[in-house]
Structure formats: structure tokens, C-alpha cells
Design a protein around this motif. Structure first.
Motif, PDB file in Angstrom:
ATOM      1  N   ARG A 102       0.856  -1.180   0.000  1.00  0.00           N
ATOM      2  CA  ARG A 102       0.000   0.000   0.000  1.00  0.00           C
ATOM      3  C   ARG A 102       0.897   1.237   0.000  1.00  0.00           C
ATOM      4  O   ARG A 102       2.077   1.138   0.329  1.00  0.00           O
ATOM      5  N   PRO A 103       0.327   2.420  -0.314  1.00  0.00           N
ATOM      6  CA  PRO A 103       1.138   3.654  -0.252  1.00  0.00           C
ATOM      7  C   PRO A 103       1.815   3.787   1.104  1.00  0.00           C
ATOM      8  O   PRO A 103       2.963   4.224   1.202  1.00  0.00           O
ATOM      9  N   LYS A 104       1.119   3.374   2.159  1.00  0.00           N
ATOM     10  CA  LYS A 104       1.645   3.431   3.516  1.00  0.00           C
ATOM     11  C   LYS A 104       3.001   2.730   3.647  1.00  0.00           C
ATOM     12  O   LYS A 104       3.903   3.228   4.320  1.00  0.00           O
ATOM     13  N   ASP A 105       3.138   1.572   2.982  1.00  0.00           N
ATOM     14  CA  ASP A 105       4.375   0.797   3.116  1.00  0.00           C
ATOM     15  C   ASP A 105       5.562   1.556   2.545  1.00  0.00           C
ATOM     16  O   ASP A 105       6.684   1.470   3.051  1.00  0.00           O
ATOM     17  N   ILE A 106       5.316   2.294   1.455  1.00  0.00           N
ATOM     18  CA  ILE A 106       6.389   3.059   0.829  1.00  0.00           C
ATOM     19  C   ILE A 106       6.825   4.190   1.754  1.00  0.00           C
ATOM     20  O   ILE A 106       8.013   4.385   2.012  1.00  0.00           O
ATOM     21  N   ILE A 107       5.840   4.899   2.298  1.00  0.00           N
ATOM     22  CA  ILE A 107       6.144   6.032   3.190  1.00  0.00           C
ATOM     23  C   ILE A 107       6.864   5.528   4.450  1.00  0.00           C
ATOM     24  O   ILE A 107       7.904   6.041   4.844  1.00  0.00           O
ATOM     25  N   ALA A 108       6.308   4.461   5.062  1.00  0.00           N
ATOM     26  CA  ALA A 108       6.914   3.926   6.292  1.00  0.00           C
ATOM     27  C   ALA A 108       8.320   3.417   6.008  1.00  0.00           C
ATOM     28  O   ALA A 108       9.222   3.574   6.832  1.00  0.00           O
ATOM     29  N   GLY A 109       8.513   2.826   4.825  1.00  0.00           N
ATOM     30  CA  GLY A 109       9.832   2.293   4.463  1.00  0.00           C
ATOM     31  C   GLY A 109      10.882   3.392   4.423  1.00  0.00           C
ATOM     32  O   GLY A 109      11.990   3.238   4.931  1.00  0.00           O
ATOM     33  N   VAL A 110      10.517   4.522   3.809  1.00  0.00           N
ATOM     34  CA  VAL A 110      11.445   5.650   3.721  1.00  0.00           C
ATOM     35  C   VAL A 110      11.765   6.177   5.128  1.00  0.00           C
ATOM     36  O   VAL A 110      12.930   6.386   5.486  1.00  0.00           O
TER      37      VAL A 110
ATOM     38  N   PHE B  52      -6.698  -2.319  -2.924  1.00  0.00           N
ATOM     39  CA  PHE B  52      -7.156  -1.583  -4.117  1.00  0.00           C
ATOM     40  C   PHE B  52      -7.633  -0.197  -3.703  1.00  0.00           C
ATOM     41  O   PHE B  52      -7.264   0.812  -4.297  1.00  0.00           O
ATOM     42  N   SER B  53      -8.480  -0.172  -2.676  1.00  0.00           N
ATOM     43  CA  SER B  53      -9.028   1.108  -2.217  1.00  0.00           C
ATOM     44  C   SER B  53      -7.916   2.083  -1.864  1.00  0.00           C
ATOM     45  O   SER B  53      -7.982   3.265  -2.193  1.00  0.00           O
ATOM     46  N   SER B  54      -6.875   1.577  -1.169  1.00  0.00           N
ATOM     47  CA  SER B  54      -5.773   2.450  -0.762  1.00  0.00           C
ATOM     48  C   SER B  54      -5.143   3.142  -1.958  1.00  0.00           C
ATOM     49  O   SER B  54      -4.870   4.337  -1.930  1.00  0.00           O
ATOM     50  N   TRP B  55      -4.899   2.350  -3.016  1.00  0.00           N
ATOM     51  CA  TRP B  55      -4.251   2.937  -4.197  1.00  0.00           C
ATOM     52  C   TRP B  55      -5.202   3.840  -4.968  1.00  0.00           C
ATOM     53  O   TRP B  55      -4.793   4.882  -5.486  1.00  0.00           O
ATOM     54  N   PHE B  96     -10.974  17.155  -0.750  1.00  0.00           N
ATOM     55  CA  PHE B  96      -9.561  16.799  -0.556  1.00  0.00           C
ATOM     56  C   PHE B  96      -9.307  16.380   0.896  1.00  0.00           C
ATOM     57  O   PHE B  96      -8.657  15.362   1.157  1.00  0.00           O
ATOM     58  N   VAL B  97      -9.845  17.171   1.833  1.00  0.00           N
ATOM     59  CA  VAL B  97      -9.660  16.847   3.260  1.00  0.00           C
ATOM     60  C   VAL B  97     -10.280  15.480   3.568  1.00  0.00           C
ATOM     61  O   VAL B  97      -9.652  14.616   4.194  1.00  0.00           O
ATOM     62  N   ALA B  98     -11.501  15.271   3.076  1.00  0.00           N
ATOM     63  CA  ALA B  98     -12.165  13.983   3.328  1.00  0.00           C
ATOM     64  C   ALA B  98     -11.389  12.845   2.686  1.00  0.00           C
ATOM     65  O   ALA B  98     -11.240  11.757   3.266  1.00  0.00           O
ATOM     66  N   GLY B  99     -10.843  13.087   1.500  1.00  0.00           N
ATOM     67  CA  GLY B  99     -10.077  12.054   0.794  1.00  0.00           C
ATOM     68  C   GLY B  99      -8.803  11.682   1.538  1.00  0.00           C
ATOM     69  O   GLY B  99      -8.453  10.505   1.663  1.00  0.00           O
ATOM     70  N   VAL B 100      -8.098  12.715   2.060  1.00  0.00           N
ATOM     71  CA  VAL B 100      -6.864  12.423   2.796  1.00  0.00           C
ATOM     72  C   VAL B 100      -7.196  11.657   4.089  1.00  0.00           C
ATOM     73  O   VAL B 100      -6.510  10.682   4.435  1.00  0.00           O
ATOM     74  N   LEU B 101      -8.260  12.074   4.774  1.00  0.00           N
ATOM     75  CA  LEU B 101      -8.668  11.335   5.982  1.00  0.00           C
ATOM     76  C   LEU B 101      -9.000   9.883   5.629  1.00  0.00           C
ATOM     77  O   LEU B 101      -8.637   8.950   6.350  1.00  0.00           O
ATOM     78  N   ASP B 102      -9.658   9.700   4.502  1.00  0.00           N
ATOM     79  CA  ASP B 102     -10.013   8.335   4.078  1.00  0.00           C
ATOM     80  C   ASP B 102      -8.750   7.517   3.789  1.00  0.00           C
ATOM     81  O   ASP B 102      -8.672   6.336   4.101  1.00  0.00           O
ATOM     82  N   SER B 103      -7.746   8.176   3.211  1.00  0.00           N
ATOM     83  CA  SER B 103      -6.473   7.491   2.961  1.00  0.00           C
ATOM     84  C   SER B 103      -5.837   7.050   4.275  1.00  0.00           C
ATOM     85  O   SER B 103      -5.333   5.931   4.388  1.00  0.00           O
ATOM     86  N   PHE B 104      -5.828   7.949   5.270  1.00  0.00           N
ATOM     87  CA  PHE B 104      -5.272   7.565   6.576  1.00  0.00           C
ATOM     88  C   PHE B 104      -6.066   6.401   7.172  1.00  0.00           C
ATOM     89  O   PHE B 104      -5.487   5.456   7.719  1.00  0.00           O
ATOM     90  N   GLN B 105      -7.371   6.488   7.051  1.00  0.00           N
ATOM     91  CA  GLN B 105      -8.208   5.393   7.552  1.00  0.00           C
ATOM     92  C   GLN B 105      -7.813   4.071   6.872  1.00  0.00           C
ATOM     93  O   GLN B 105      -7.681   3.039   7.524  1.00  0.00           O
ATOM     94  N   HIS B 106      -7.572   4.117   5.575  1.00  0.00           N
ATOM     95  CA  HIS B 106      -7.219   2.900   4.847  1.00  0.00           C
ATOM     96  C   HIS B 106      -5.794   2.433   5.132  1.00  0.00           C
ATOM     97  O   HIS B 106      -5.413   1.346   4.705  1.00  0.00           O
ATOM     98  N   SER B 107      -4.993   3.261   5.822  1.00  0.00           N
ATOM     99  CA  SER B 107      -3.648   2.803   6.164  1.00  0.00           C
ATOM    100  C   SER B 107      -3.655   1.997   7.448  1.00  0.00           C
ATOM    101  O   SER B 107      -2.635   1.448   7.851  1.00  0.00           O
ATOM    102  N   ARG B 108      -4.788   1.930   8.125  1.00  0.00           N
ATOM    103  CA  ARG B 108      -4.884   1.029   9.281  1.00  0.00           C
ATOM    104  C   ARG B 108      -4.820  -0.412   8.786  1.00  0.00           C
ATOM    105  O   ARG B 108      -5.014  -0.690   7.610  1.00  0.00           O
ATOM    106  N   ASP B 109      -4.555  -1.320   9.726  1.00  0.00           N
ATOM    107  CA  ASP B 109      -4.336  -2.703   9.307  1.00  0.00           C
ATOM    108  C   ASP B 109      -5.610  -3.536   9.383  1.00  0.00           C
ATOM    109  O   ASP B 109      -6.441  -3.364  10.264  1.00  0.00           O
TER     110      ASP B 109
END
Lengths: 438, 147
Positions: A102-110, B52-55, B96-109
Motif C-alpha cells: 500500500r502507499p503506507k508501506d512506501i512512506i513507512a519504508g522511507v 485496491f481502495s488504498s491505491w 480533498f480533506v475527506a479524501g486524505v482522511l479516508d487514505s489515513f483510515q485505509h492505512s490502518r491494518d
């Protein structure tokens, strides 16, 4: 674009500010650690102390003890082994090849790359020899070359066993050798898909008939899917004669070092637990390993505390989860364990286990970055961990990060591999005369 | 009338309007795609849908960021008049703000990578992306910015 960058970074800061802090009143060591509520922040905390030099200074040891470097400028030393003649072997290397998912892995890796040594891993075993018994290294050679991220080392019956990140090799050893040219023979392949956690810790049973290999998980908590977790987060038992392997225990997220308890003959392990559910979850631990036991990963932690991030849930398995014996603290990243034998380092460090703690990246208040001693009594942990070697973290920078610890009983010394300053440290009682050799 | 407006648009506003339209196409396509793959993840618990969603969100946010900056700069430079000038940049900024928050949400495991918050944010982003595109494109047409 500047506005975009500004917007994004201020948003990230605002979100990061909501990250939970630590509660210093929680006691997270011992057999019954305080476990706070699970809190996974929107932005996971990453606090990465960047490397700094020692500038002639040394790590801190208690009054009456001495620490000195016995090898510098190594290539990412991880674990050490003392041969019968007193020569010290050092496994050097850097492993793992899990691609970013995921994009997260790239950022965390750096970001995480900023906290490690810039030296390239040696993929070799270095030999350190002290010719005159003063503890200092007089001869240093490359003992075995061309390995693949070697980590676990064991010596049984004239044979050296090396756990590469993908295979367990054996090498014939002749007393006093300073180099082995013969290629290793593969005793068993080791699970090597992705190798998110790549280290293959190893120890031999006291009778020498079996080898035990720690195999870490392929993810933090199953987020690469459970298919890639086949034969992961387990300890393998390998028959030394035939190479036949079986899962000895499972549910151990990342068993990074193994050692047999001399008092009970039982296998013990240090295990690194999961991240991103708060600065004080989950404590890494030291535990005896029961044959056939399951220790929770990924479905639960510290016994039966369910991790809601894993879907589908497995309440049937969680009911069987074994609680580890002894918590070392959250995110301390224990990477080394060895038991004191023959009176250990004396005083408070006579009976128990030395634990090397690489140090945290997943909490804003750093933890670990030291070598502690867990006192034992009657083969069980008894009391709080005692700091033995500290001072690795200095002014917010990591001058070193302890990995493997090996107690050299005949010489009464503790060896510590440090993969940031690329040093092997040796701790002894000040002025001790026990320098038996050969 | 319709015909002449279309003609005006094509002849004059093309370089600026078309570029904005291309940039806006990304959030319009990617946010709904992320929503669909979120729904697939919630139905199957197969982690690849969440990846997929994350990307998809990552791509959507990059282009939303660019088009938001563009819209804000255009508003500052006074390409329009009155309070309406700030409706589109404002909408894009919220997106944009909602999208970035959604990206952070999707970075959870694992299962926490989507959850209620992720689903709500993905729905919100989808609606906002449609709204922003609708506004941008109809405004170009009606106000005849080319002139």
C-alpha cells in the motif's frame, strides 16, 4: 502545488496530534502487565531516532562492570556465537524482500530507513579471536562468505549450523579454523516467501539432537492475507540427523531469539508483538515455549485479548491461546536472549536471562534501546527487569541498537551485537581474572 | 442557444476548461471505484480489496489536490465574481480533506482499514466528487467563461 502540499501536511499534523500518548503509571513488565484499551490512531506513530556516533563514549553499565567494543566497522552484526575454543562468530546481514503493498508501506519504508545504519549487510560470518585472553580481539577474519542474511547460529558436535533467511545450512568445523571455504550443505529449507519478518533465530536442544528455528510473521497482524502466513509466526523443530521439520509452537508473531533455560531444559523465546494499536500495546515478551502451544497471533494478544483487526475472527482458536510468561514492555523490540550460566555476571546478574532490546519506533516516548536482565529463581522469572547496558539512546539519537546477546560462560562475559554502530560490545565484571582460554 | 453555447465553449475555454475537466475526471472515477472496492472488502474480508481502495484513494487525492490548488488560485486571481466564486474551490477543498482522511483510515491494518468511518468517508468523497464535477462543468457551459 505548494498550497496542496501545505494543505496535506497541515492536515497530517492535525490528525497526528490526535495520536494517543503513553500513560507512565502503567506497569508493562512482568507476568501480569497492565494492558490499556486498544487505540488505533488514524496516523500510526513513528518516532525514529536517527543514528549518531559514540564520539569516544561508551554505553553505560552498572558500578563494578566494564564494557568495551571488541569489533567495530562490521556489516550489520545481528547474532553471535562462542565456539568451544573461545572464538566468537558474528552473523552479519540484512534480509527481507516483501514488496510494498500500500502507499503506507512506501512512506513507512522511507521513514524507517532513516533509523538504520547506511552500511550494506555483510551476508557473511565474521570470526573474532582473542589470542592472549585480555578480552580484546587480536585477529579478525571472514569466516564464511556469500551467505543470504544469516542470523541464527548453533554449534553441535563439530558442526556449525547457520540459519540464512531462506535455508538452514551446515558446515563442518575443524578446531581453530579461521575460515571455512567448503560450501554449506542444506539441512532444511526455511520458509522464505516475502520474509516481511526475515530473521531466522536458532538454538540447539541441550542434547544436540534438535534445532529450533524462529520464523516471524509476514505482516503486522495478517494484513497481507492469511495465505502468506502459512508456516509463519511459528517455531520449527528440526531433527538434526535427518533435517525433518515440524511446527513446534505457533501464534508467536516474531520469535527473534531462542535459548534453552539451563535450570529446566525448556525452550524460551523473546517475541515481538504487534503494532499500531497504541503506544502501550502489545508488550513484547519472554516466554517458555510449550510444544504444540498457540500464543495468539494474529487473532488475540497476551492470551485471550481479541484483536478486532483480524477478520474473520477465530473465537475457537482464541480460547486456546496461551498467555506468555513475562512482559518486557511495549515496542521494546527484544531481539536477543541468552541465559546466564555458571554464576553469570555475578551479583544481581547471576541467575536469569539477558535480553537485548533493539528499541521502539512505534511510540512517541521511546522504549527499549538497552540490554536488561530478567532475574530467575527456580527456572521461572522472579522480579523486575534490571538495566544492564544503557546509553544507546542519547539526545534523541540512537548511538547503537542492541540485537543478539550471548553469554560467554567460560570467560564470564556478555557479548552484544549492535547493528547501528556496527559494533560488538563485551561486558564483564571490572577487574575479573577469569579469562580461561582453550 | 444550446448550439451556440457549445460552440463558444469549444472554441474559447478549451485549454483551461479541458485541463480542469481532465484533472476532475480522476476523482470522479477513482473515488467511486474506491467505494466499490470498500464494499467488496466489507462483503468478503479479502484484504486485496482494501489494498485496491488504498491505491485508488491515493490517485484520487493526488489529482484532487492539484485541481483544488488550481481552483483556489483561479478564485484568488478573480476569474469569477461574488460568493459563487468560492463554491467550487470550497467543495474541492472539503473533498480533498475527506479524501486524505479516508487514505489515513485505509492505512490502518486489516479489518480496521475500512470500517464505518472508511465507508462513510468513501461515500462522502464519491458524492462530493460528482457534485464538484457537475458544478465545474455546468458552470463552464452556462456562464460561458470563454467570453
Amino acid at each position: 502545488m505548494k498550497i496542496t502540499a501545505l494543505l496535506a501536511s497541515s492536515l497530517a499534523l492535525a490528525v497526528a496530534a490526535c495520536a494517543p500518548g503513553s500513560d507512565p503509571s502503567l506497569d508493562q513488565t512482568g507476568s501480569d502487565p497492565d494492558l490499556p484499551e486498544l487505540r488505533d490512531a488514524l496516523v500510526p506513530t513513528l518516532e525514529i531516532p536517527t543514528p549518531a556516533g559514540w564520539d569516544g563514549e561508551l554505553p553505560t553499565v552498572p558500578e563494578g562492570y566494564t564494557v568495551m567494543p571488541i569489533a567495530r566497522d562490521l556489516k550489520i552484526p545481528r547474532q553471535t556465537l562462542v565456539l568451544p575454543n573461545g572464538d566468537i562468530l558474528v552473523a552479519e546481514g540484512r534480509g527481507g524482500y516483501a514488496p510494498p503493498m500500500r502507499p503506507k508501506d512506501i512512506i513507512a519504508g522511507v521513514l524507517k530507513g532513516r533509523g538504520t545504519s547506511s552500511v550494506e549487510g555483510g551476508d557473511r560470518i565474521r570470526l573474532l579471536r582473542d589470542e592472549d585472553g585480555d578480552g580484546q580481539t587480536d585477529l579478525q577474519t571472514t569466516f564464511i562468505d556469500g551467505l543470504n542474511a544469516p542470523y541464527g547460529l548453533a554449534f553441535v558436535d563439530g558442526t556449525l549450523y547457520v540459519a540464512n533467511q531462506d535455508s538452514l545450512l551446515q558446515f563442518p568445523y575443524t578446531q581453530g579454523a579461521t575460515r571455512i571455504e567448503a560450501p554449506g550443505r542444506e539441512l532444511s529449507p526455511l520458509p522464505a516467501v516475502l520474509n516481511h519478518h526475515w530473521t531466522k533465530a536458532m538454538t540447539a536442544s541441550p542434547d544436540g539432537s534438535r534445532l529450533y528455528v524462529g520464523i516471524g510473521s509476514n505482516s503486522n497482524v495478517g494484513e497481507r492475507g492469511m495465505d502468506v502466513e502459512e508456516n509463519r509466526a511459528v517455531i520449527w523443530e528440526i531433527d538434526r540427523a535427518t533435517g525433518a521439520s515440524r511446527i513446534y509452537a505457533s501464534g508467536l508473531r516474531n520469535p527473534t531469539a531462542l535459548s534453552f533455560n539451563p535450570a529446566t531444559g525448556q525452550l524460551w523465546a523473546v517475541v515481538n508483538e504487534r503494532d499500531e494499536i497504541g503506544p502501550q500495546l502489545v508488550p513484547d515478551y519472554l516466554t517458555s515455549v510449550r510444544a504444540g502451544g498457540w500464543y495468539g497471533w494474529p487473532y488475540s494478544y497476551w492470551g485471550q485479548n481479541v484483536d478486532p483487526r483480524v477478520m474473520p475472527r477465530r473465537p475457537d482458536l482464541v480460547r486456546t491461546a496461551i498467555r506468555p510468561d513475562y512482559a518486557l514492555g511495549s515496542h521494546v523490540a527484544a531481539l536477543g536472549v541468552d541465559f546466564a550460566t555458571d554464576g553469570g555476571l555475578g551479583g544481581a546478574f547471576s541467575e536469569g536471562a539477558f535480553v537485548g532490546q533493539h528499541g521502539s519506533w512505534n511510540r512517541s516516548d521511546p522504549s527499549g534501546y538497552k540490554v536488561v536482565f530478567v532475574p530467575f529463581s527456580g527456572g521461572r522469572p522472579a522480579g523486575r527487569p534490571i538495566d544492564l547496558v544503557t546509553g544507546f539512546l542519547h539526545d534523541g539519537h540512537a548511538r547503537g541498537r542492541p540485537v543478539g546477546v550471548t553469554f560467554d560462560a567460560p570467560r564470564g562475559a556478555l557479548l552484544i551485537a549492535d547493528d547501528v554502530s556496527n559494533t560488538v560490545w563485551r561486558v564483564t565484571r571490572t577487574g575479573q581474572t577469569r579469562t580461561a582460554r582453550r | 442557444m444550446m448550439a451556440s453555447r457549445t460552440y463558444e465553449h469549444a472554441a474559447g475555454a478549451a485549454p483551461v476548461g479541458a485541463f480542469q475537466a481532465i484533472l476532475l475526471a480522476f476523482p470522479v472515477a477513482l473515488f467511486p471505484a474506491a467505494l466499490l472496492s470498500d464494499i467488496a472488502y466489507l462483503n468478503t474480508a479479502v484484504i486485496q480489496w482494501s489494498n485496491f481502495s488504498s491505491w485508488l484513494l491515493f490517485g484520487a487525492n493526488v489529482f484532487t489536490g492539484i485541481v483544488t490548488a488550481w481552483a483556489i488560485i483561479a478564485a484568488i486571481l478573480g476569474r469569477g465574481r461574488g460568493a459563487r466564486t468560492w463554491v467550487l474551490p470550497g467543495l474541492l477543498l472539503v473533498l480533498f480533506v475527506a479524501g486524505v482522511l479516508d487514505s489515513f483510515q485505509h492505512s490502518r491494518d486489516g479489518w480496521h482499514s475500512v470500517g464505518t468511518l472508511g465507508l462513510v468517508l468513501s461515500i462522502l468523497c464519491t458524492l462530493l466528487a460528482f457534485a464538484a464535477a457537475f458544478m465545474a462543468h455546468s458552470r463552464t457551459g452556462i456562464s460561458g467563461r470563454a467570453a
